[in-house]
Design a protein around this motif. Structure first.
Motif, PDB file in Angstrom:
ATOM      1  N   PRO B  45       0.831  -1.217   0.000  1.00 56.36           N
ATOM      2  CA  PRO B  45       0.000   0.000   0.000  1.00 56.36           C
ATOM      3  C   PRO B  45       0.861   1.261   0.000  1.00 56.36           C
ATOM      4  O   PRO B  45       2.041   1.223   0.358  1.00 56.36           O
ATOM      5  N   GLY B 162       0.566   3.154  -9.223  1.00 53.71           N
ATOM      6  CA  GLY B 162       0.202   1.844  -8.689  1.00 53.71           C
ATOM      7  C   GLY B 162       1.081   0.725  -9.205  1.00 53.71           C
ATOM      8  O   GLY B 162       0.979  -0.401  -8.743  1.00 53.71           O
ATOM      9  N   SER B 232      -4.032   0.847  -7.781  1.00 52.80           N
ATOM     10  CA  SER B 232      -3.600  -0.360  -7.088  1.00 52.80           C
ATOM     11  C   SER B 232      -4.819  -1.092  -6.525  1.00 52.80           C
ATOM     12  O   SER B 232      -5.944  -0.613  -6.603  1.00 52.80           O
ATOM     13  N   MET B 233      -4.544  -2.243  -5.920  1.00 53.09           N
ATOM     14  CA  MET B 233      -5.660  -3.048  -5.425  1.00 53.09           C
ATOM     15  C   MET B 233      -6.247  -2.485  -4.139  1.00 53.09           C
ATOM     16  O   MET B 233      -7.261  -2.982  -3.648  1.00 53.09           O
ATOM     17  N   TRP B 234      -5.629  -1.421  -3.596  1.00 53.71           N
ATOM     18  CA  TRP B 234      -6.101  -0.912  -2.299  1.00 53.71           C
ATOM     19  C   TRP B 234      -7.164   0.166  -2.468  1.00 53.71           C
ATOM     20  O   TRP B 234      -7.734   0.623  -1.485  1.00 53.71           O
ATOM     21  N   GLU B 235      -7.377   0.625  -3.715  1.00 50.07           N
ATOM     22  CA  GLU B 235      -8.452   1.579  -4.021  1.00 50.07           C
ATOM     23  C   GLU B 235      -8.454   2.810  -3.110  1.00 50.07           C
ATOM     24  O   GLU B 235      -7.425   3.413  -2.896  1.00 50.07           O
ATOM     25  N   ALA B 237      -8.798   3.264   0.102  1.00 52.54           N
ATOM     26  CA  ALA B 237      -8.056   3.205   1.361  1.00 52.54           C
ATOM     27  C   ALA B 237      -6.647   3.751   1.183  1.00 52.54           C
ATOM     28  O   ALA B 237      -6.088   4.375   2.093  1.00 52.54           O
ATOM     29  N   ASP B 238      -6.086   3.529  -0.005  1.00 54.90           N
ATOM     30  CA  ASP B 238      -4.747   3.995  -0.301  1.00 54.90           C
ATOM     31  C   ASP B 238      -4.640   5.511  -0.126  1.00 54.90           C
ATOM     32  O   ASP B 238      -3.779   6.001   0.606  1.00 54.90           O
ATOM     33  N   SER B 241      -5.522   6.800   3.592  1.00 54.85           N
ATOM     34  CA  SER B 241      -4.475   6.525   4.576  1.00 54.85           C
ATOM     35  C   SER B 241      -3.246   7.387   4.309  1.00 54.85           C
ATOM     36  O   SER B 241      -2.591   7.863   5.236  1.00 54.85           O
TER      37      SER B 241
END
Lengths: 315, 278
Positions: B45, B162, B232-235, B237-238, B241
């Protein structure tokens, strides 16, 4: 309305915004002594001249303005791509840019003043707080205008009815380029306070200055102790507008020659690719002619001023 | 009129443990962290990558400080801009290598090339045959600038895009103009600390705090950008955060810096007149 008329109208709007932007940029750099009188503020304590100036050393003006304008442009770009109206997106982006500006201004002033510890330069809190708001407000005007210019340019074609004429660069990139330009022009033009050595105007052109006089420019004003607010007041009459005019004229000549070249080369309004070369050639020739005319004009003015005012004779 | 006597050069005390570590250790730590994050684990992440960005920029800021210390105080910004110039070329080369070879580790090629170019320019600047500037440590400083700049840029590319795939980076970071922001803020994180703290009483730990502070700001703004470019795969939340992390880092180090500056200044007064000389 006709696309050509619209193109000229947007061009004039950009010129006007550029004039405002560079005027406020110059005055903002005076408020923070970033260009005017920059080195003297750093030197003064070292020769014993403790002062009450704000020492805003955020690198040169060009990278600093590139930063504020790029941040403003990026935030505006993010908001625009989420569907926010430009009339909201551009000011919000600019506010973020100015918040960063103020953060950098405090760290620069505190850092540089603390590093002058052995020369007994204190941190005056009223100087610190009292200059942040003028810096932010002047900077806001400059950054707002630059972000607006970048927005208009990146959507110029859509706004004037010929979508093919949109600028190939994205909004943040244009904001970066214009930020560097506005900073470079503001840093080189219109510093009438220090650039012409306000208190040494009776010296012949180009004469050096003894070291004991270094930093004197930061000490006393006409009435009381000098702060940057006196300098802004001094520069706002000629220095700021002169700088604005410089940037405005650059944008005016640049866009005007391109547009006239496009019309004369029959590129507008049909956008025929075959006419592109002709349009570019006419534009370049026009640009060269403007450049020659400006150089000749400059030489004539400088000659006339030196003859008319010359070195001051007699103390 | 009293003129303060010339100041004698003082030998700088070697830092003993704690923040920040000495130059060699800082360089090794930053390089290892950055390499692990960029190359070996590109799926992490954004927050973890941001830690790498902070460390590499800190390393770069330290190199700028070391290189500029021998000057008169002018030209600090140019050294930072030079570092990121190396950085952009190195990072684009690195992504191109990574895409061509198919291995993420190929990105290290760009970094190493820029380290070599930096070393070469340092040697050429110092050598009698070319420019002959004779600045001690310039070779190492320039090499570190090339390495740190390229690593920082690679990490930021991988946060924004990403991945380190050349086409994705082109699409998301370069043609959108985000690269201008990455460039100018990384430059600022490298040169602003030393530029802003310049003076005879400059102190290394205080200067380097500023670098971390600016990196925090950079991370927060990158987080906002991720709202648009997230790949990226964290969408979401990336981005969120990253904004929180950046803002926290910024706040902590900003307060720390302001407190340190006020504590170490000659004096902090609410208001007052200037010292009369005549």
């Amino acid at each position: 309305m006709e696309p050509i008329a619209m193109l000229f109208a947007w061009m004039l709007l950009i010129v006007f915004l550029a004039l405002i932007a560079c005027m406020f940029e110059d005055l903002e750099s005076d408020t923070g002594s970033q260009s005017n009188p920059n080195s003297q503020v750093q030197l003064a304590p070292q020769v014993g001249q403790v002062h009450r100036f704000f020492n805003k050393a955020i690198s040169g003006e060009a990278p600093a303005y590139a930063m504020y304008c790029t941040i403003a442009g990026v935030i505006a770009w993010v908001l625009l791509s989420k569907g926010v109206h430009p009339i909201m997106a551009i000011p919000i982006g600019t506010i973020v840019g100015e918040v960063v500006h103020v953060i950098f201004a405090t760290t620069a002033h505190l850092g540089r003043t603390t590093a002058q510890k052995r020369f007994e330069q204190p941190i005056y809190l009223d100087v610190l707080y009292g200059h942040l708001l003028p810096i932010a407000t002047h900077g806001f005007m400059a950054t707002l205008c630059i972000t607006a210019i970048a927005y208009i340019q990146s959507n110029l074609g859509t706004l004037s009815g010929l979508p093919e004429l949109n600028h190939p660069f994205a909004l943040p990139m244009l904001a970066f380029i214009w930020g560097i330009t506005v900073g470079a022009i503001g840093s080189s033009t219109g510093d009438i306070h220090y650039g012409t050595e306000r208190e040494f105007q009776d010296r012949p052109f180009g004469e050096g200055k003894r070291v004991v006089y270094h930093g004197k420019i930061t000490r006393y004003a006409e009435c009381g102790i000098r702060t940057q607010k006196d300098i802004v007041g001094f520069c706002v009459k000629y220095g700021g507008p002169c700088t604005g005019l410089t940037f405005g004229l650059i944008i005016l000549f640049e866009n005007w020659r391109t547009l006239v070249g496009m019309i004369a080369g029959n590129y507008l309004p049909d956008l025929q690719a075959t006419a592109g070369n002709m349009a570019a050639t006419i534009g370049i020739v026009l640009g060269l002619m403007i450049g020659i005319a400006l150089t000749v004009g400059n030489v004539v003015i400088v000659r006339w001023a030196r003859k008319r005012y010359g070195p001051f004779v007699g103390e | 009129m009293t003129v303060t006597p010339a100041v004698e050069e003082e030998e700088e005390k070697k830092p003993t443990g704690g923040f920040p570590p000495d130059e060699t250790r800082l360089g090794i730590i930053s390089a290892v962290i950055a390499v692990i994050i960029t190359i070996l684990l590109p799926v992490l992440p954004a927050v973890i990558k941001a830690v790498g960005v902070i460390f590499t920029l800190l390393w770069g800021a330290d190199s700028v400080r070391k290189t500029s210390k021998y000057g008169l105080g002018t030209g600090v910004p140019s050294i930072g801009v030079l570092a990121m110039g190396y950085g952009i070329v190195g990072a684009i080369l690195g992504t191109a290598f990574a895409s061509k070879t198919g291995y993420a580790a190929g990105a290290l090629g760009g970094v190493l090339i820029m380290g070599g170019v930096g070393y070469l320019s340092g040697v050429m600047s110092n050598s009698e045959k070319f420019i002959g500037m004779k600045i001690p440590g310039l070779e190492r400083g320039m090499m570190e600038l090339g390495l740190a700049g390229s690593l920082a840029m690679l990490l930021q590319f991988s946060i924004v895009a990403g991945s380190l795939n050349f086409d994705v980076v082109m699409d998301k970071a370069i043609s959108t103009g985000i690269i201008a922001l990455l460039f100018i803020l990384s430059c600022m994180a490298m040169f602003h600390p030393y530029n802003a703290c310049l003076g005879p009483d400059e102190r290394r730990p205080r200067t380097l705090m500023l670098s971390v502070e600016i990196s925090g700001l950079l991370c927060a703004i990158l987080g906002i950008i991720l709202v648009v470019t997230a790949g990226s795969m964290w969408e979401v939340a990336d981005g969120v955060s990253l904004v929180i992390f950046g803002a926290l880092v910024w706040l902590v180090f900003y307060v720390k810096f302001v407190k340190a500056a006020m504590r170490e200044a000659y004096s902090v007064v609410g208001t007052g007149l200037i010292k009369t000389i005549e």
